[in-house]
Scaffold this active site. Structure first.
Site, PDB file in Angstrom:
ATOM      1  N   ARG A  29      39.635  29.614  44.468  1.00  0.00           N
ATOM      2  CA  ARG A  29      38.626  30.423  45.152  1.00  0.00           C
ATOM      3  C   ARG A  29      37.376  29.320  45.608  1.00  0.00           C
ATOM      4  O   ARG A  29      37.054  29.528  46.761  1.00  0.00           O
ATOM      5  CB  ARG A  29      37.885  31.419  44.492  1.00  0.00           C
ATOM      6  N   ASP A 102      32.793  34.445  44.185  1.00  0.00           N
ATOM      7  CA  ASP A 102      33.525  33.458  44.971  1.00  0.00           C
ATOM      8  C   ASP A 102      34.902  33.916  45.886  1.00  0.00           C
ATOM      9  O   ASP A 102      35.557  33.037  46.312  1.00  0.00           O
ATOM     10  CB  ASP A 102      33.947  32.465  43.802  1.00  0.00           C
ATOM     11  N   ASP A 103      35.045  35.380  45.717  1.00  0.00           N
ATOM     12  CA  ASP A 103      36.223  35.681  46.641  1.00  0.00           C
ATOM     13  C   ASP A 103      35.674  36.333  47.782  1.00  0.00           C
ATOM     14  O   ASP A 103      36.311  37.359  48.373  1.00  0.00           O
ATOM     15  CB  ASP A 103      37.087  36.486  45.715  1.00  0.00           C
ATOM     16  N   ASP A 188      25.653  43.577  37.796  1.00  0.00           N
ATOM     17  CA  ASP A 188      25.144  44.521  39.061  1.00  0.00           C
ATOM     18  C   ASP A 188      24.552  45.676  38.642  1.00  0.00           C
ATOM     19  O   ASP A 188      23.515  46.103  39.356  1.00  0.00           O
ATOM     20  CB  ASP A 188      26.467  44.329  39.920  1.00  0.00           C
ATOM     21  N   HIS A 212      36.652  43.957  48.259  1.00  0.00           N
ATOM     22  CA  HIS A 212      38.241  44.246  48.023  1.00  0.00           C
ATOM     23  C   HIS A 212      38.095  45.616  47.531  1.00  0.00           C
ATOM     24  O   HIS A 212      39.158  46.065  46.797  1.00  0.00           O
ATOM     25  CB  HIS A 212      38.720  42.844  47.553  1.00  0.00           C
TER      26      HIS A 212
HETATM   27  N1  UDP Z   1      33.966  35.715  36.983  1.00  0.00           N
HETATM   28  C1  UDP Z   1      33.251  34.909  35.965  1.00  0.00           C
HETATM   29  N2  UDP Z   1      33.762  34.735  34.849  1.00  0.00           N
HETATM   30  C2  UDP Z   1      35.019  35.284  34.506  1.00  0.00           C
HETATM   31  C3  UDP Z   1      35.816  35.938  35.559  1.00  0.00           C
HETATM   32  C4  UDP Z   1      35.029  36.202  36.815  1.00  0.00           C
HETATM   33  O1  UDP Z   1      32.253  34.218  36.357  1.00  0.00           O
HETATM   34  O2  UDP Z   1      35.651  35.057  33.310  1.00  0.00           O
HETATM   35  C5  UDP Z   1      33.220  35.814  38.457  1.00  0.00           C
HETATM   36  C6  UDP Z   1      34.257  35.430  39.354  1.00  0.00           C
HETATM   37  O3  UDP Z   1      34.162  33.915  39.650  1.00  0.00           O
HETATM   38  C7  UDP Z   1      33.672  36.364  40.530  1.00  0.00           C
HETATM   39  C8  UDP Z   1      33.104  37.301  39.831  1.00  0.00           C
HETATM   40  O4  UDP Z   1      32.780  36.974  38.429  1.00  0.00           O
HETATM   41  O5  UDP Z   1      32.477  35.644  41.197  1.00  0.00           O
HETATM   42  C9  UDP Z   1      34.110  38.700  40.016  1.00  0.00           C
HETATM   43  O6  UDP Z   1      35.141  38.225  39.380  1.00  0.00           O
HETATM   44  P1  UDP Z   1      36.639  38.869  40.181  1.00  0.00           P
HETATM   45  O7  UDP Z   1      36.598  38.688  41.540  1.00  0.00           O
HETATM   46  O8  UDP Z   1      37.983  38.052  39.398  1.00  0.00           O
HETATM   47  O9  UDP Z   1      36.763  40.564  39.481  1.00  0.00           O
HETATM   48  P2  UDP Z   1      36.315  41.597  40.119  1.00  0.00           P
HETATM   49  O10 UDP Z   1      35.043  42.198  39.616  1.00  0.00           O
HETATM   50  O11 UDP Z   1      36.150  41.110  41.663  1.00  0.00           O
HETATM   51  O12 UDP Z   1      37.582  42.461  40.093  1.00  0.00           O
HETATM   52 MN    MN Z   2      36.545  40.004  43.135  1.00  0.00          MN
END
Ligand code: UDP
Ligand code: MN
Length: 276
Positions: A29, A102-103, A188, A212
């Site tokens: 990422r 980061d995504d 958040d 997403h």
């Molecule tokens: N992240 C982190 N530590 C972790 C997993 C995720 O800091 O162990 C961060 C990741 O880099 C991203 C954010 O938390 O910036 C959200 O993670 P992810 O996109 O995998 O999960 P989502 O919440 O979007 O499903």
């Molecule tokens: Mn994500």
């Protein structure tokens, strides 16, 4: 208040862009971010991670910070990083803090234009709710009482300096983490609790902050230029949730970030092979 660098229109140098990442995502990422939108905001963007990485630190112009927070996807670890991001922002003295995962692809010029519509000295919390309904829970400091508050999904939001200064007594110096523990909620939601419940301010919905959590395929190609953030993910059924855009092949660009970047900024060197 603190002295501001200039009185004119907000520009890119007035924004503290903070990106949350983790060691396990540096090669995937983070690399993609450094090859695309980061090029337009090199000086303004800082990455908050959980491991040392000399190579990536070099690639980001020394803008990779090891928070020493744990590298797990737990509430504690995520609140720990957000807490460090918030303190770093306060120290930066900039007009705006914009946080991204980061995504996320950030359309930098449109982000700057967005912020020019709002006064940084006023209280602004810009983002997009991730659910249709706000959080309803028992007030942790008033048992038996119900509280209700909304929050911006953590993938993309901005906070004005005026609001950040009011948040400081609640969120500064690691206190954000303590609130996260008290509420047992992720970072958040903690921001939403501080802004909407403790400070009685309201989230302003920016619909162009895409993540997403939405079906990205529904964004029309002609609408892409005005979106402020875009993203990608793999859905539970294994299929990709990505932006529908022509450009590089699915093999060259599975997330579509490179194609989005070339669609917005066709003169980039990496985009030449797309010109026919
Ligand atoms: N992240 C982190 N530590 C972790 C997993 C995720 O800091 O162990 C961060 C990741 O880099 C991203 C954010 O938390 O910036 C959200 O993670 P992810 O996109 O995998 O999960 P989502 O919440 O979007 O499903
Ligand atoms: Mn994500």
């Amino acid at each position: 208040g603190q002295p501001l660098s200039h009185a004119g229109l907000t520009d890119i140098s007035d924004i503290f862009i903070s990106v949350k990442t983790s060691g396990k995502f540096h090669a995937s990422r983070l690399k993609l971010v450094t090859e695309t939108w980061f090029i337009l905001a090199r000086e303004q963007t800082t990455f908050f991670t959980d491991t040392d990485d000399a190579e990536m630190n070099e690639a980001t112009g020394g803008h990779l910070i090891n928070t020493n927070c744990s590298s797990s996807h737990t509430r504690q670890s995520l609140c720990c990083k957000m807490s460090v991001e918030f303190d770093a922002y306060l120290e930066s003295r900039k007009r705006w803090m914009c946080h991204f995962d980061d995504d996320i692809y950030v359309n930098i010029p449109v982000l700057v234009k967005l912020l020019q519509n709002y006064q940084h000295t006023e209280d602004w919390y810009l983002g997009k709710p991730s659910m249709r309904h706000p959080i309803e829970m028992e007030d942790p400091s008033n048992r038996g009482m119900k509280i209700v508050f909304g929050f911006a999904t953590g993938s993309a939001f901005c906070i004005s300096r005026g609001l950040a200064l009011k948040m400081m007594p609640h969120a500064g110096g690691g206190r954000l983490m303590a609130i996260g523990e008290k509420l047992r909620l992720p970072d958040d939601c903690v921001i939403g609790y501080i802004v909407e419940h403790l400070l009685n301010e309201e989230l302003t919905v920016i619909k162009e902050f895409r993540s997403h959590l939405e079906a990205l395929v529904l964004i029309k190609p002609y609408q892409l230029k005005k979106q402020i953030t875009l993203s990608y993910s793999r859905r539970a059924d294994g299929r990709q949730n990505v932006v529908n855009i022509e450009g590089f092949t699915a093999e060259e660009d599975p997330t579509r970030f490179k194609s989005i970047h070339c669609h917005l900024f066709p003169t980039f060197r990496e985009c030449r092979k797309l010109q026919s």
